[in-house]
Design an enzyme around this catalytic site. Structure first.
Site, PDB file in Angstrom:
ATOM      1  N   LYS A  22     -56.284  48.291  23.900  1.00  0.00           N
ATOM      2  CA  LYS A  22     -56.289  47.244  22.869  1.00  0.00           C
ATOM      3  C   LYS A  22     -55.118  46.271  23.069  1.00  0.00           C
ATOM      4  O   LYS A  22     -55.295  45.057  23.054  1.00  0.00           O
ATOM      5  CB  LYS A  22     -56.181  47.892  21.485  1.00  0.00           C
ATOM      6  N   ASN A  23     -53.928  46.832  23.247  1.00  0.00           N
ATOM      7  CA  ASN A  23     -52.736  45.979  23.293  1.00  0.00           C
ATOM      8  C   ASN A  23     -52.626  45.176  24.587  1.00  0.00           C
ATOM      9  O   ASN A  23     -51.721  44.355  24.745  1.00  0.00           O
ATOM     10  CB  ASN A  23     -51.471  46.811  23.081  1.00  0.00           C
ATOM     11  N   CYS A 117     -46.280  43.512   7.015  1.00  0.00           N
ATOM     12  CA  CYS A 117     -47.378  44.471   7.052  1.00  0.00           C
ATOM     13  C   CYS A 117     -46.814  45.823   6.651  1.00  0.00           C
ATOM     14  O   CYS A 117     -45.630  45.950   6.381  1.00  0.00           O
ATOM     15  CB  CYS A 117     -48.024  44.524   8.422  1.00  0.00           C
ATOM     16  N   ARG A 122     -41.631  42.475  10.436  1.00  0.00           N
ATOM     17  CA  ARG A 122     -42.111  41.966  11.715  1.00  0.00           C
ATOM     18  C   ARG A 122     -42.060  40.443  11.861  1.00  0.00           C
ATOM     19  O   ARG A 122     -43.096  39.779  11.901  1.00  0.00           O
ATOM     20  CB  ARG A 122     -43.540  42.468  11.975  1.00  0.00           C
ATOM     21  N   ASP A 308     -45.579  53.601  19.041  1.00  0.00           N
ATOM     22  CA  ASP A 308     -46.996  53.811  18.735  1.00  0.00           C
ATOM     23  C   ASP A 308     -47.451  55.262  18.933  1.00  0.00           C
ATOM     24  O   ASP A 308     -48.603  55.594  18.636  1.00  0.00           O
ATOM     25  CB  ASP A 308     -47.871  52.881  19.594  1.00  0.00           C
ATOM     26  N   ARG A 400     -59.378  49.797  13.864  1.00  0.00           N
ATOM     27  CA  ARG A 400     -58.713  48.673  14.517  1.00  0.00           C
ATOM     28  C   ARG A 400     -58.276  49.063  15.926  1.00  0.00           C
ATOM     29  O   ARG A 400     -58.133  48.189  16.781  1.00  0.00           O
ATOM     30  CB  ARG A 400     -57.459  48.257  13.734  1.00  0.00           C
TER      31      ARG A 400
END
Ligand code: UD1
Length: 420
Positions: A22-23, A117, A122, A308, A400
């Protein structure tokens, strides 16, 4: 709202394939804005965040088609808007990644200011300061970042990032690709996703050197051509299934992954008592039926332990033998899931940004609520090792970032299903 119902207790066993990252796919999709020629991308995971990025590209006028081989064909030859609207940006902070490419190719971009968030404030100040160093004028107006390049376009510059930022490095790298002259980015992020983005850009005729080190040198080119690219495998998805297998005392084989991208995680799993083997594109983990041992860790930019993966190893520590200390240094509020784990019988105390986790033999199933993407993965792991039923609410967070999570876990023998 969708929920995941998990009946825990069984060790994970079996093999699965890891999806594209994803990233990596998100910045690569943003980088397709740099070229007017068509680009074909394979291994783009089917995830909510990816759909949001495709929607954003669509909103800008980019054509996106999924071909019969599940590859994405992206055509940014014509753009009819330079505005990334609030409605999309507020659902995904990575939308900020279109700022650099739009500004450098079209001389102007209007991107909604991303808000805070669940895992902290951030900010994006370093993205903006870097673009200013390249000659851009930035105004904040009506909740939007309004960026304009000087006539003749952005100019190469020397940028020192005073904090390691993955998104900031990506945005500035993309902006520098079409700038006049050479840009040097110091204290750049070294994450494998940065290397993947640089490889993609170079495949299209860009000139990015030094990716994977802390100094990037980008020589501006007049334009990029089209091309095909395969997105790298997801190291965080890989690490999550390994942590789940370790916590459940299981045995798994993960295919289509790259062991070199998660050495710091593998080291901790080995310390926890996992028997690991790996080849070029696979990793296997076997706990030989043993309970994991608690590990200490501290998150930091790559190649150190990734933030993560923090929540997943915290969940493993919750059922490990001994006491582990987990320190989060990248984001505020990223130990928030520990409260939910305690509701399942874990013994976790917080001291500032450190969680002190005393392992218990078994957790007890409970209804729990996901607060962010990786926190929700840790609740799934906890559900897999808990006695009885765990119902994980707000799993839109998990959708997500994890492709087909319940199918993959079922393939590994877990009793998990989605309740709609
Ligand atoms: C990316 C990843 C995310 C991961 C994070 C850290 C994507 C889409 N997301 O997020 O999964 O957890 O890297 O590995 O790739 N900061 C500033 N000013 C800035 C930019 C960042 O102060 O202009 C701070 C942030 O608040 C944070 C730290 O720098 O404390 C690192 O953030 P950053 O590396 O930018 O994270 P993201 O790119 O948002």
């Amino acid at each position: 709202m969708n929920k995941l119902l998990i009946r825990g207790g069984a060790p994970l066993a079996g093999e699965i394939r890891i999806s594209g990252a994803k990233n990596s796919a998100l910045p690569i999709l943003a980088a397709t804005l740099l070229t007017e020629q068509p680009v074909i991308l394979s291994s783009v995971p089917h995830l909510h965040d990816i759909t949001t990025m495709l929607e954003l590209l669509g909103c800008l006028g980019v054509g996106v088609v999924l071909d019969e081989k599940m590859r994405l064909e992206v055509d940014a030859s014509k753009i009819d808007s330079l505005v990334a609207p609030y409605d999309l940006v507020k659902t995904m902070r990575a939308s900020i990644l279109v700022l650099g490419p739009l500004l450098t190719r079209f001389g102007e971009a209007h991107v909604s200011f991303p808000g805070g968030c669940a895992i902290g404030s951030r900010p994006v100040d370093l993205h903006l300061r870097g673009l200013e160093a390249m000659g851009a004028t930035i105004d904040i107006d009506g909740g939007y970042i309004r960026a304009r390049a000087p006539s003749g376009g952005l100019k190469g510059s020397h940028i020192l990032l005073d904090m390691v930022t993955v998104g900031g490095t990506e945005n500035l790298m993309m902006a520098a690709v079409l700038a006049r002259g050479t840009t040097v980015i110091e204290n750049a992020a070294r994450e494998p996703e940065i290397v993947d983005l640089a490889n993609f850009i170079n495949t299209l005729g860009g000139d990015v050197e030094g990716a994977g080190t802390d100094t990037l040198t980008i020589r501006g080119v007049a334009g990029l051509r089209g091309g095909s690219y395969r997105v790298m495998s997801d190291r965080i998805e890989t690490g999550t299934y390994l942590a789940a297998a370790a916590a459940t005392r299981g045995r798994v084989l993960l295919k289509d992954t790259d062991p070199h991208t998660l050495e710091s995680v593998l080291l901790k799993l080995e310390k926890a008592g996992a028997h690991l083997s790996s080849g070029k594109d696979w990793i296997s983990l076997d706990m030989r039926g043993n309970r994991p041992r608690a590990v200490n860790l501290r998150t930091a930019p790559y190649p150190a332990f990734p933030t993560d993966m923090q929540a997943q190893l915290t969940a493993m520590n919750a059922v490990a033998e001994g006491t582990g200390r987990v320190t989060e240094t990248i984001f505020e509020n990223r130990l928030i899931q520990t409260h939910e784990l305690n509701r399942m019988g874990a013994n976790i105390a917080l001291e500032g940004n450190t969680a002190i986790i005393t392992g218990v033999e078994r957790l007890k199933g409970a209804p729990v609520m996901a607060s962010d993407l990786r926190a929700s993965a840790s609740l799934v792991i906890a559900g897999l090792v808990a006695e009885g039923e765990t119902l994980v609410d707000r799993i839109y967070h998990i959708d997500r970032g994890y492709e087909c999570i319940e199918e993959k876990l079922q393939q590994l023998g877990a009793d998990i299903r989605r309740i709609v």
